[in-house]
Write a protein that holds these residues in place. Structure first.
Motif, PDB file in Angstrom:
ATOM      1  N   SER A 178      22.973  51.581  -5.591  1.00  0.00           N
ATOM      2  CA  SER A 178      22.072  51.857  -4.467  1.00  0.00           C
ATOM      3  C   SER A 178      21.945  50.630  -3.559  1.00  0.00           C
ATOM      4  O   SER A 178      21.449  50.741  -2.444  1.00  0.00           O
ATOM      5  N   LYS A 179      22.334  49.478  -4.061  1.00  0.00           N
ATOM      6  CA  LYS A 179      22.352  48.209  -3.320  1.00  0.00           C
ATOM      7  C   LYS A 179      20.991  47.796  -2.781  1.00  0.00           C
ATOM      8  O   LYS A 179      20.891  47.205  -1.713  1.00  0.00           O
ATOM      9  N   LYS A 180      19.949  48.090  -3.514  1.00  0.00           N
ATOM     10  CA  LYS A 180      18.604  47.668  -3.119  1.00  0.00           C
ATOM     11  C   LYS A 180      18.293  46.314  -3.753  1.00  0.00           C
ATOM     12  O   LYS A 180      18.538  46.117  -4.942  1.00  0.00           O
ATOM     13  N   ASN A 181      17.756  45.407  -2.954  1.00  0.00           N
ATOM     14  CA  ASN A 181      17.329  44.086  -3.421  1.00  0.00           C
ATOM     15  C   ASN A 181      18.461  43.271  -4.043  1.00  0.00           C
ATOM     16  O   ASN A 181      18.259  42.586  -5.047  1.00  0.00           O
ATOM     17  N   LEU A 182      19.634  43.338  -3.466  1.00  0.00           N
ATOM     18  CA  LEU A 182      20.763  42.547  -3.951  1.00  0.00           C
ATOM     19  C   LEU A 182      21.003  41.371  -3.013  1.00  0.00           C
ATOM     20  O   LEU A 182      20.778  41.476  -1.810  1.00  0.00           O
TER      21      LEU A 182
END
Length: 177
Positions: free
Chosen positions: A69-73
């Protein structure tokens, strides 16, 4: 027994004792210096193929869905996730939802080619425990990171990596250069 023979014999017995005493420090000094030594070790550079490489970032453990989901990366983690997604195109998947793709990848993703991507972060790779073949040529992984992959991917059978990196952390893995 000659004087030089006695000296050599005495040196053989005393040298280990003297060396161990020289390494001892008072307790207060060793406690304060241990944290600074840890920081220095984290900031130290390692040598890999004659090129200076910075020490690897700490490994983060997220679920496959969290990674995809690539959240907070951070930027490096996102680059690794993008490379994994690029590698998944060979499976010709028609999955639209991130959650469905993550469930599929967590169970079925077994071959990942991340060659030539200039990656530095292994954390997203570790979420896919069914990887059996992993290509890592042309990246900037340290030996410590390779060891993490070898220990963290239980089904890994073949690892293709750059010269100078070994698979000694898991002798069951075939290491190709």
């Amino acid at each position: 027994m000659s004087v030089s023979a006695k000296t050599k014999l005495l040196a053989c017995y005393l040298l280990p004792i003297v060396a161990s005493l020289a390494a001892c420090k008072p307790a207060t000094e060793s406690l304060s210096s241990s944290s600074s030594q840890n920081k220095a070790a984290e900031q130290a550079q390692t040598k890999n193929n004659g090129q200076a490489v910075q020490t690897a970032p700490a490994v983060r453990t997220l679920s496959a869905e969290d990674w995809l989901s690539k959240k907070n990366l951070n930027a490096e983690e996102e680059r690794t996730v993008d490379a994994i997604l690029d590698s998944m195109t060979m499976y010709h998947l028609n999955i639209e939802k991130t959650a469905d793709l993550a469930r599929w990848a967590a169970r079925k993703l077994d071959h990942v080619d991340l060659s030539g991507k200039n990656l530095t972060n292994i954390s997203p790779i570790l979420a896919f425990k069914n990887i059996s073949t992993l290509h890592l040529l042309g990246n900037k992984f340290t030996q410590r990171q390779i060891d993490e992959l070898l220990k963290g991917l239980p089904k890994l059978k073949t690892l293709v990596t750059d010269e100078g990196l070994s698979c000694s952390a898991n002798l069951k893995v075939t290491c190709l250069k």
